[in-house]
Write a protein that holds these residues in place. Structure first.
Motif, PDB file in Angstrom:
ATOM      1  N   ASN A  38       0.803  -1.236   0.000  1.00  0.00           N
ATOM      2  CA  ASN A  38       0.000   0.000   0.000  1.00  0.00           C
ATOM      3  C   ASN A  38       0.830   1.278   0.000  1.00  0.00           C
ATOM      4  OD1 ASN A  38       0.984   0.130   2.572  1.00  0.00           O
ATOM      5  ND2 ASN A  38      -0.997  -0.068   3.599  1.00  0.00           N
ATOM      6  N   LYS A  43       4.869   6.916   0.473  1.00  0.00           N
ATOM      7  CA  LYS A  43       3.742   7.473  -0.289  1.00  0.00           C
ATOM      8  C   LYS A  43       2.682   6.406  -0.511  1.00  0.00           C
ATOM      9  CE  LYS A  43       4.032  10.369  -3.843  1.00  0.00           C
ATOM     10  NZ  LYS A  43       4.514  10.931  -5.130  1.00  0.00           N
ATOM     11  N   THR A  44       1.443   6.792  -0.301  1.00  0.00           N
ATOM     12  CA  THR A  44       0.346   5.834  -0.457  1.00  0.00           C
ATOM     13  C   THR A  44       0.186   5.406  -1.910  1.00  0.00           C
ATOM     14  OG1 THR A  44      -0.804   6.849   1.393  1.00  0.00           O
ATOM     15  CG2 THR A  44      -2.143   5.501  -0.088  1.00  0.00           C
ATOM     16  N   LEU A  46      -2.197   3.686  -4.624  1.00  0.00           N
ATOM     17  CA  LEU A  46      -3.621   3.404  -4.808  1.00  0.00           C
ATOM     18  C   LEU A  46      -3.837   2.092  -5.550  1.00  0.00           C
ATOM     19  CD1 LEU A  46      -4.749   6.988  -5.903  1.00  0.00           C
ATOM     20  CD2 LEU A  46      -4.784   5.997  -3.605  1.00  0.00           C
ATOM     21  N   GLN A  87      -5.209  -4.096  -7.373  1.00  0.00           N
ATOM     22  CA  GLN A  87      -5.449  -3.291  -6.179  1.00  0.00           C
ATOM     23  C   GLN A  87      -4.514  -3.755  -5.060  1.00  0.00           C
ATOM     24  OE1 GLN A  87      -7.617  -0.802  -6.584  1.00  0.00           O
ATOM     25  NE2 GLN A  87      -8.211  -1.563  -8.612  1.00  0.00           N
ATOM     26  N   PHE A 128      -0.259   7.007  -7.507  1.00  0.00           N
ATOM     27  CA  PHE A 128      -0.327   7.699  -6.220  1.00  0.00           C
ATOM     28  C   PHE A 128      -1.482   8.703  -6.265  1.00  0.00           C
ATOM     29  CE2 PHE A 128       4.185   6.713  -7.052  1.00  0.00           C
ATOM     30  CZ  PHE A 128       4.458   5.914  -5.960  1.00  0.00           C
ATOM     31  N   GLU A 129      -1.740   9.346  -5.109  1.00  0.00           N
ATOM     32  CA  GLU A 129      -2.812  10.347  -5.083  1.00  0.00           C
ATOM     33  C   GLU A 129      -2.496  11.519  -6.013  1.00  0.00           C
ATOM     34  OE1 GLU A 129      -2.574  10.366  -0.948  1.00  0.00           O
ATOM     35  OE2 GLU A 129      -4.423   9.222  -0.641  1.00  0.00           O
ATOM     36  N   ASP A 130      -1.171  11.801  -6.175  1.00  0.00           N
ATOM     37  CA  ASP A 130      -0.792  12.993  -6.957  1.00  0.00           C
ATOM     38  C   ASP A 130      -0.098  12.651  -8.272  1.00  0.00           C
ATOM     39  OD1 ASP A 130       1.489  11.955  -5.911  1.00  0.00           O
ATOM     40  OD2 ASP A 130       2.291  13.847  -5.153  1.00  0.00           O
ATOM     41  N   GLU A 132       1.392   9.331 -11.248  1.00  0.00           N
ATOM     42  CA  GLU A 132       1.710   7.933 -11.532  1.00  0.00           C
ATOM     43  C   GLU A 132       3.130   7.842 -12.068  1.00  0.00           C
ATOM     44  OE1 GLU A 132      -1.795   8.171 -14.065  1.00  0.00           O
ATOM     45  OE2 GLU A 132      -0.537   7.475 -15.722  1.00  0.00           O
TER      46      GLU A 132
END
Lengths: 139, 80
Positions: A38, A43-44, A46, A87, A128-130, A132
């Motif tokens: 994860n 960094k998270t 996704l 995922q 990532f949230e911000d 790829e």
């Protein structure tokens, strides 16, 4: 000396991989299961996307498997790899090796996953949230 | 001669397509192919490294290619 190498677009099945390498003359099976983590460097993550040059990937995995049979007394080698979107917690790769004795199974399994990561034409993109990023593409 | 080149991973993003065609002189080598590609797609030079595969095998830079070969750009791999 038996090998099963497959690239799948659908979820991998752990049990069927283990069943395939099992044999009466085996004393043990070593299994490596890769899973989508994860986070990368805090960094998270996704999701991941895997892409393969299928024909060449199978070709290269075959070479790795042949080398494993040359180096260790193993009985069956199985490598299944996923492509597409995965995922967190899903399984990109399963490697299963059976042998009469555990040392050979452990060592061959480790050799196969380590070499796969270096030579087999498969790529993953981390989302990532911000943004790829293609893993390992840039220095 | 015309060479079709398959692209994967970040190479596909750099080319803006999964397949491109380039013109090369007959009996061109992998080194010439790379030079020509890098001129057209300078971002290739920013990669950590990249290899060229010919007919599903990693190719050395002195290998000569023909129009019948399947040529692919292999950016740094990251499977597993």
């Amino acid at each position: 000396m038996q090998t099963q190498i497959e690239i799948h677009t659908e979820p991998l099945n752990i049990q069927s991989c283990i069943d395939w390498v099992m044999s009466p003359d085996s004393g043990g099976i070593d299994v490596f299961i890769g899973t989508v983590r994860n986070a990368t460097k805090g960094k998270t993550v996704l999701k991941l996307e895997f892409e393969a040059y299928n024909k060449m990937a199978i070709n290269e995995i075959n070479k790795i498997s042949k080398q494993a049979f040359k180096q260790w007394p193993v009985q069956k080698v199985l490598v299944h790899h996923r492509t597409g979107t995965l995922q967190v917690g899903e399984i990109p790769v399963i490697i299963a090796v059976s042998a009469a004795h555990r040392d050979a199974a452990f060592e061959a399994c480790r050799y196969i996953i380590d070499t796969l990561k270096q030579t087999v034409p498969i790529w993953k993109k981390e989302f990532f949230e911000d943004g790829e990023v293609w893993v390992a593409a840039h220095p | 001669m015309e060479i079709n080149i398959l692209a994967f991973g970040i190479a596909k993003d750099i080319f803006g397509a999964s397949k491109v065609t380039i013109q090369l002189s007959d009996a061109a080598t992998i080194a010439e192919l790379k030079a020509s590609l890098e001129e057209r797609y300078p971002k290739l030079k920013q990669l950590a490294s990249y290899m060229v595969a010919v007919n599903n095998e990693y190719a050395e830079s002195n290998l000569v290619i023909t129009e019948r070969d399947e040529v692919a750009i292999i950016p740094p791999v990251s499977g597993g």
